[in-house]
Design an enzyme around this catalytic site. Structure first.
Site, short mmCIF file in Angstrom:
data_model
loop_
_atom_site.label_atom_id
_atom_site.label_comp_id
_atom_site.label_asym_id
_atom_site.label_seq_id
_atom_site.Cartn_x
_atom_site.Cartn_y
_atom_site.Cartn_z
N TYR A 48 40.57 48.54 46.80
CA TYR A 48 40.65 49.71 45.90
C TYR A 48 41.58 50.79 46.47
O TYR A 48 41.92 51.74 45.77
CB TYR A 48 39.26 50.34 45.68
CG TYR A 48 38.20 49.45 45.09
CD1 TYR A 48 38.50 48.19 44.58
CD2 TYR A 48 36.87 49.85 45.05
CE1 TYR A 48 37.50 47.37 44.06
CE2 TYR A 48 35.87 49.05 44.53
CZ TYR A 48 36.19 47.80 44.04
OH TYR A 48 35.20 47.00 43.53
N HIS A 106 34.83 40.06 49.40
CA HIS A 106 35.09 40.50 48.02
C HIS A 106 35.19 39.34 47.03
O HIS A 106 34.67 39.41 45.92
CB HIS A 106 36.38 41.33 47.99
CG HIS A 106 36.50 42.25 46.83
ND1 HIS A 106 37.16 43.45 46.89
CD2 HIS A 106 36.05 42.15 45.55
CE1 HIS A 106 37.09 44.05 45.72
NE2 HIS A 106 36.44 43.28 44.89
N1 LIG Z 1 32.90 43.13 43.45
C1 LIG Z 1 33.77 43.16 42.46
O1 LIG Z 1 34.60 42.25 42.28
C2 LIG Z 1 33.76 44.32 41.52
C3 LIG Z 1 34.44 44.25 40.29
C4 LIG Z 1 34.39 45.34 39.44
C5 LIG Z 1 33.68 46.48 39.82
N2 LIG Z 1 33.03 46.54 41.02
C6 LIG Z 1 32.26 47.75 41.45
O2 LIG Z 1 31.35 48.07 40.41
C7 LIG Z 1 31.57 49.43 40.00
C8 LIG Z 1 31.22 49.57 38.52
O3 LIG Z 1 32.05 48.77 37.73
P1 LIG Z 1 33.15 49.37 36.77
O4 LIG Z 1 33.53 50.72 37.25
O5 LIG Z 1 34.26 48.41 36.66
O6 LIG Z 1 32.44 49.43 35.36
P2 LIG Z 1 31.18 50.21 34.75
O7 LIG Z 1 30.56 51.11 35.76
O8 LIG Z 1 30.34 49.20 34.06
O9 LIG Z 1 31.85 51.06 33.61
C9 LIG Z 1 32.75 52.11 33.89
C10 LIG Z 1 33.18 52.69 32.56
O10 LIG Z 1 32.04 53.24 31.89
C11 LIG Z 1 32.31 54.55 31.47
N3 LIG Z 1 31.03 55.28 31.59
C12 LIG Z 1 30.35 55.57 32.71
N4 LIG Z 1 29.19 56.18 32.44
C13 LIG Z 1 29.11 56.27 31.09
C14 LIG Z 1 28.14 56.80 30.20
N5 LIG Z 1 27.01 57.34 30.65
N6 LIG Z 1 28.39 56.73 28.86
C15 LIG Z 1 29.53 56.16 28.40
N7 LIG Z 1 30.49 55.63 29.20
C16 LIG Z 1 30.28 55.68 30.55
C17 LIG Z 1 33.37 55.06 32.41
O11 LIG Z 1 34.20 56.00 31.79
P3 LIG Z 1 34.56 57.43 32.46
O12 LIG Z 1 35.00 57.18 33.87
O13 LIG Z 1 35.64 57.95 31.58
O14 LIG Z 1 33.28 58.23 32.38
C18 LIG Z 1 34.18 53.78 32.71
O15 LIG Z 1 35.16 53.57 31.71
C19 LIG Z 1 33.04 49.66 40.33
O16 LIG Z 1 33.40 51.01 40.33
C20 LIG Z 1 33.14 48.97 41.67
O17 LIG Z 1 32.63 49.80 42.69
C21 LIG Z 1 33.05 45.48 41.87
#
Ligand SMILES: NC(=O)c1ccc[n+]([C@@H]2O[C@H](COP(=O)([O-])OP(=O)(O)OC[C@H]3O[C@@H](n4cnc5c(N)ncnc54)[C@H](OP(=O)(O)O)[C@@H]3O)[C@@H](O)[C@H]2O)c1
Length: 281
Positions: A48, A106
């Site tokens: 990241y 990862h």
């Molecule tokens: N291990 C892996 O391969 C892997 C892959 C992907 C992700 N991850 C980890 O998992 C974390 C979470 O995944 P992610 O960030 O991809 O997706 P997520 O948390 O499922 O969704 C993030 C999205 O949701 C929106 N959001 C957040 N809270 C909200 C709410 N209360 N109401 C409406 N929309 C909302 C955010 O928009 P805004 O920012 O505009 O609020 C953003 O667009 C990542 O940040 C990372 O640390 C790990």
């Protein structure tokens, strides 16, 4: 905040803040906001490129190190014992800490056994309090966990109300591995979760949003959720899930909307794997 206990006794918050796709410049502000509204688990990764922002935010927060739970991940380009060991030291430097709370592989590609040996050494040396993997699908996970010495304490997978990861649960159970959910709100496709009529109608009974129901459903299954938002009010909304409980009937209704149990990422598709190796291997 609620906690789960890993099999080595380490206590881990069941809700954290993830920083995937948060730019290095924005990361410090976002993590500072997340810490100020109560998050104590931060999920980052070498890939990241924002570990320094996480470290800066923590240093400026005044929060004691023992009250924070830092998660990072070794990227494919650092696979293999020697490179992984160097990369762990580099992550420690960027995070400005003497230890990482949870370190994950990862992706399940490259010399993962070499990487694991470096992680086991770091674990035994006290540089890391817990070790685990990410994106290891059921069969791959079993093979890996069977052959390694220290069994993975965590497997971080795509998991949400539409990709429920029920199939892998018994395999995790064999090794005492806990699940951590990425895309807890759907990631690139949040509408189908945060605008779900079912989740909204369940939430209305408790004065909660669909997003809060989706996150509470994960933590009530014993799965750690790490939602990301760049907006402080949403960060606060997402952590506001510890003053209500979903009923057995709510849980059962949500179990029925599972669409693609093992997630939407094509980890078994050779072209997907070729691209990852070409770009990062
Ligand atoms: N291990 C892996 O391969 C892997 C892959 C992907 C992700 N991850 C980890 O998992 C974390 C979470 O995944 P992610 O960030 O991809 O997706 P997520 O948390 O499922 O969704 C993030 C999205 O949701 C929106 N959001 C957040 N809270 C909200 C709410 N209360 N109401 C409406 N929309 C909302 C955010 O928009 P805004 O920012 O505009 O609020 C953003 O667009 C990542 O940040 C990372 O640390 C790990």
């Amino acid at each position: 905040m609620e906690y789960i206990k890993l099999y080595n006794g380490v206590q881990m918050p069941t809700l954290g803040y993830g920083v995937f796709l948060v730019s290095p410049d924005e990361c410090e502000r976002c993590v500072s906001d997340a810490l100020s509204v109560g998050y104590r688990l931060i999920d980052t990764a070498q890939a990241y490129q924002n570990e320094e922002g996480v470290g800066n935010a923590w240093r400026k927060s005044g929060i004691k190190r023992e009250d924070l739970f830092l998660v990072t991940k070794v990227w494919i380009s650092n696979a293999g014992e020697e490179k992984a060991a160097k990369s762990i030291d580099e992550s420690l430097r960027k995070l400005q800490t003497e230890y990482i709370d949870l370190l994950l592989i990862h992706q399940a590609y490259g010399d993962v056994f070499g990487t694991w040996r470096a992680m086991e050494k770091a674990y035994r040396a006290g540089k890391v309090r817990a070790i685990g993997v990410s994106n290891f699908q059921a069969g791959r996970f079993f093979d890996f966990a069977h052959y390694v010495d220290v069994k993975p304490m965590v497997n971080q997978l795509e998991c949400n109300t539409l990709s429920q990861q029920t199939g892998i649960e018994p395999i995790h159970g064999e090794f005492g591995t806990k699940m951590m959910a990425w895309y807890p709100l759907g990631g690139q496709d949040t509408d189908s979760i945060v605008k779900s009529e079912l989740l909204a109608s369940i939430g209305a009974k408790y004065n909660k949003t669909a997003a809060q129901v989706a996150l509470r459903w994960l933590t009530q299954r014993g799965i750690v959720a790490i939602p990301k938002s760049s907006h402080k009010e949403r960060m606060a909304q997402n952590i506001g899930i510890f003053d209500f409980s979903l009923s057995d009937d709510d849980m059962a209704q949500i179990a029925k909307i599972n669409q693609h149990d093992a997630g939407t990422t094509p980890f078994g598709n050779p072209q997907f794997v070729k691209n990852l190796i070409k770009n990062y291997g």
